[in-house]
Design an enzyme around this catalytic site. Structure first.
Site: not given
Length: 151
Positions: A40, A68, A146-148
């Site tokens: 990311h 993805k 984590h990219f939420d």
């Protein structure tokens, strides 16, 4: 006597495995924060073209095997992204309590897999956005893991 030796050897083996896992993280698989960084973070990019997502997804080996469908790249300095871990706490999509929303807008690139795109030639749509981001943080050091999403 044989059982005692076996038990002692077993305890030594467990101790060695624990030491290798804790003291030498390079021998283990990548950590969640390392995965977040390569998946990311792209703070150095100044120009974003229409082919940016295809280039980045390929460069990061995210176009191998199952694709993805969506990925975001953050165009901010790492300390600025890590600082989000000390901003507004929000529930994560998976209902975990360790997500935080940035108080300001950040530069992000939204990569969406185009319809009809198939392996081995995936094709992504590139969209530049400025939005607050939501990241999951964990551990005492509050590492982004984590990219939420974005808001």
């Amino acid at each position: 006597m044989a059982q005692e030796r076996f038990f002692i050897l077993f305890l030594l083996l467990v101790l060695v495995l624990l030491v290798l896992g804790c003291v030498h993280p390079s021998l283990a698989k990548e950590s969640r924060d390392e995965k977040f960084l390569w998946q990311h973070m792209d703070p150095a990019t100044s120009t974003v073209t229409a082919s940016y997502c295809n280039q980045m997804m390929n460069h990061q080996n995210m176009m191998v095997g199952p694709c993805k469908p969506v990925n975001m790249f953050i165009h901010e300095l790492l300390p600025d992204v890590q600082a989000v871990c000390f901003q507004g706490n929000v529930p994560c999509k998976n209902r975990q309590p360790n997500c935080y929303q940035s108080s300001s807008k950040m530069h992000i690139i939204d990569c969406h897999l185009k319809k009809g795109s198939k392996y081995p030639k995936y094709n992504y749509q590139t969209q530049q956005l400025q939005k607050p981001i939501i990241v999951a943080c964990e551990c005492v050091q509050y590492e982004t893991v984590h990219f939420d999403g974005s808001v």
